[in-house]
Write a protein that holds these residues in place. Structure first.
Motif, short mmCIF file in Angstrom:
data_model
loop_
_atom_site.label_atom_id
_atom_site.label_comp_id
_atom_site.label_asym_id
_atom_site.label_seq_id
_atom_site.Cartn_x
_atom_site.Cartn_y
_atom_site.Cartn_z
N PHE A 203 0.83 -1.21 0.00
CA PHE A 203 0.00 0.00 0.00
C PHE A 203 0.86 1.26 0.00
O PHE A 203 0.60 2.21 -0.75
N ASP A 204 1.89 1.27 0.84
CA ASP A 204 2.77 2.44 0.90
C ASP A 204 3.47 2.68 -0.44
O ASP A 204 3.62 3.82 -0.89
N VAL A 275 -6.39 7.07 -2.36
CA VAL A 275 -7.42 6.06 -2.12
C VAL A 275 -7.71 6.01 -0.63
O VAL A 275 -6.90 6.41 0.20
N GLU A 276 -8.88 5.50 -0.30
CA GLU A 276 -9.26 5.32 1.10
C GLU A 276 -8.76 3.96 1.56
O GLU A 276 -8.99 2.94 0.92
N PHE A 297 -5.85 -9.45 -2.59
CA PHE A 297 -6.66 -9.24 -3.79
C PHE A 297 -7.14 -7.79 -3.88
O PHE A 297 -7.19 -7.20 -4.96
N GLU A 298 -7.49 -7.19 -2.74
CA GLU A 298 -7.97 -5.81 -2.75
C GLU A 298 -6.87 -4.85 -3.17
O GLU A 298 -7.13 -3.86 -3.87
N ALA A 303 -4.65 -1.20 -7.24
CA ALA A 303 -3.59 -0.89 -8.20
C ALA A 303 -4.15 -0.78 -9.60
O ALA A 303 -3.76 0.11 -10.39
N PHE A 304 -5.06 -1.68 -9.95
CA PHE A 304 -5.72 -1.61 -11.26
C PHE A 304 -6.65 -0.40 -11.35
O PHE A 304 -6.68 0.31 -12.36
N ARG A 305 -7.40 -0.17 -10.28
CA ARG A 305 -8.41 0.90 -10.30
C ARG A 305 -7.76 2.28 -10.49
O ARG A 305 -8.33 3.16 -11.14
N THR A 306 -6.57 2.47 -9.93
CA THR A 306 -5.88 3.75 -10.02
C THR A 306 -4.92 3.80 -11.20
O THR A 306 -4.19 4.78 -11.36
#
Length: 481
Positions: A203-204, A275-276, A297-298, A303-306
């Motif tokens: 995430f970081d 992102v939240e 998976f999230e 990563a795909f969504r952004t």
């Protein structure tokens, strides 16, 4: 005058833009020091849409689970409910209880049977993950050499359009060992690309602002890479032919590192996406297996969504019962996952193994559904329509490196046809209880599988590459498009 390798700075490890390099060890007649060879870290550039106008994107996600799947024989009472493969063929098929979670996405999913990699069909299943995306003849023992993986072929084609060329994840992390890999991603020279397993680190890397000194470190990295390449060219003249080949392979890694540094410089001043993270437990570990797998998976979804990357792999578990990933079976009340594949002859054994595989299916379905429920940010349809997903294993029945259980999902905007069971195994599929020697992997197959590379070629073609072959195997699979 021969170059003394000791004169090269052995401490020249380059930190920045995901780069860490040291010279390899050679056997030639130069004054050598005992150095540590290291591979350039995973192909991680830096990402986003770089301010361009929205454009049609095509994504690829590949997901691997170990230990095969339940395959009771048709005469076994467990066959109807607990077999992994559906019953039927073509569009006329029925999911079992193990697979029924996919029913709501039936029109976006294809199940494949009767496919494997020809070079490794007689390899013991404990060695299988290494070649799942490469089709290389990695073998069960002896000399080891791998080749480029499917995801990295696409990353080399598309990776310069996003901050990260690819996202490489696994539950166990790192690279593991030859034939006991912790990663299913391999570079163009066949080197294992280390996988990240810590959700907070992922995430970081994707979404947390880097320090203001990043540009200076990138410049230093570029300067050090230039020096290292100059030193290596001088060194090459004093090496024997076999060591020149090793050096050339190594220099390819250096050049890839150069490319990552140049790419990082382009992105260093581009803001990271926001992102939240409130719904994510970034400190979760595999000791909480269901939440951990869901989080991994999230992170791929985000990563795909952004548009941080368009290529991702996740090795859910390593083979042969080693590693923390073997504990994932605790998500459904059992102890060790690998043991379930050995205990099918016990009362209720098929149901227990199927229940665990059903857990993996459910988490993959949850991820695919997230993509299906999200409108495509860069075009028409849903994210799933523009994302091609490969989910499977390189084992089927007990340690058997044939008839891989494979699910292909998404990619409708790329021309993929779904809602089918492409069953090339038919009634010849091996299954049943493990009843001693010879194990299924030692037996001659009733008929040869189709090369899984046919699926890979079609995937690459629909992703936009001019591919006619993969790993020396030519041709695609017309049933998919």
């Amino acid at each position: 005058m021969k170059l003394n390798l000791d004169s090269l700075d052995r401490r020249r490890f380059l930190r920045g833009a995901g780069v860490a390099l040291a010279l390899p060890v050679f056997g030639s007649a130069v004054n050598l020091s005992a150095g540590t060879a290291s591979e350039a870290l995973a192909a991680t550039g830096q990402s986003g849409t770089n301010g361009d106008s929205p454009r049609k994107v095509k994504r690829l996600g590949c997901f691997y689970f170990p230990d095969g799947v339940p395959m009771p024989l048709p005469e076994d009472p467990a066959y109807q409910d607990w077999s992994w493969f559906p019953h039927g063929n073509g569009t006329d098929f029925t999911y079992t209880k193990c697979m029924e979670v996919f029913q709501p996405l039936r029109d976006h999913v294809t199940v494949l049977s009767g496919f494997s990699h020809p070079a490794v069909r007689q390899v013991h299943g404990h060695s299988n993950a290494d070649q799942f995306l490469t089709a290389a003849a990695t073998g069960s023992d002896g000399p080891y050499k791998n080749s480029i993986s499917l995801d990295q072929v696409y990353a080399n084609h598309i990776g310069d359009q996003t901050r990260f060329s690819s996202l490489v994840l696994s539950t166990d992390g790192g690279t593991g060992t030859p034939r006991g890999t912790h990663t299913i991603s391999f570079s163009r020279t066949g080197r294992a690309i280390p996988a990240e397993h810590r959700p907070k680190r992922v995430f970081d890397m994707l979404f947390v602002k880097r320090d203001a000194d990043a540009a200076r470190r990138l410049a230093l990295s570029k300067s050090a890479l230039d020096e290292l390449l100059a030193d290596a060219k001088t060194l090459r003249r004093d090496l024997a032919s076999d060591d020149r080949e090793r050096l050339d392979e190594y220099l390819d890694s250096v050049r890839q590192a150069e490319q990552r540094v140049e790419k990082a410089k382009r992105w260093v001043n581009t803001p990271l996406p926001t992102v939240e993270s409130g719904g994510l437990d970034l400190d979760v570990s595999p000791e909480d297996p269901q939440r951990y797998v869901q989080t991994m998976f999230e992170l791929v979804y985000l990563a795909f969504r952004t548009d941080s990357t368009r290529v991702a792999t996740y090795q859910i578990g390593r083979e042969n019962a080693f590693g923390i990933s073997d504990r994932l079976a605790r998500a459904v009340g059992f102890n060790l996952a690998h043991a379930l594949s050995h205990e099918t002859k016990q009362p209720g054994g098929w149901e227990r193994f199927s229940t665990y595989c059903g857990f993996l299916n459910r988490e993959f379905y949850r991820f695919a559904s997230r993509l299906h429920d999200t409108p495509e940010p860069a075009g028409e349809g849903t994210m799933l329509d523009n994302t091609l997903l490969l989910f499977g294993s390189a084992s089927s029945a007990f340690h058997l490196s044939q008839n891989y259980p494979i699910i292909l999902a998404g990619g409708k905007a790329m021309g993929f046809k779904h809602g089918q069971f492409v069953n090339h195994a038919g009634s010849s599929a091996v299954g049943g209880l493990f009843d001693g020697v010879p194990e299924p992997w030692m037996r001659e197959p009733a008929k040869d599988d189709q090369p899984l590379t046919k699926v890979f070629v079609t995937m690459l073609q629909q992703l936009g590459l001019e591919a006619e072959s993969f790993a020396g195997q030519t041709g695609g699979l017309s049933e998919l498009v």
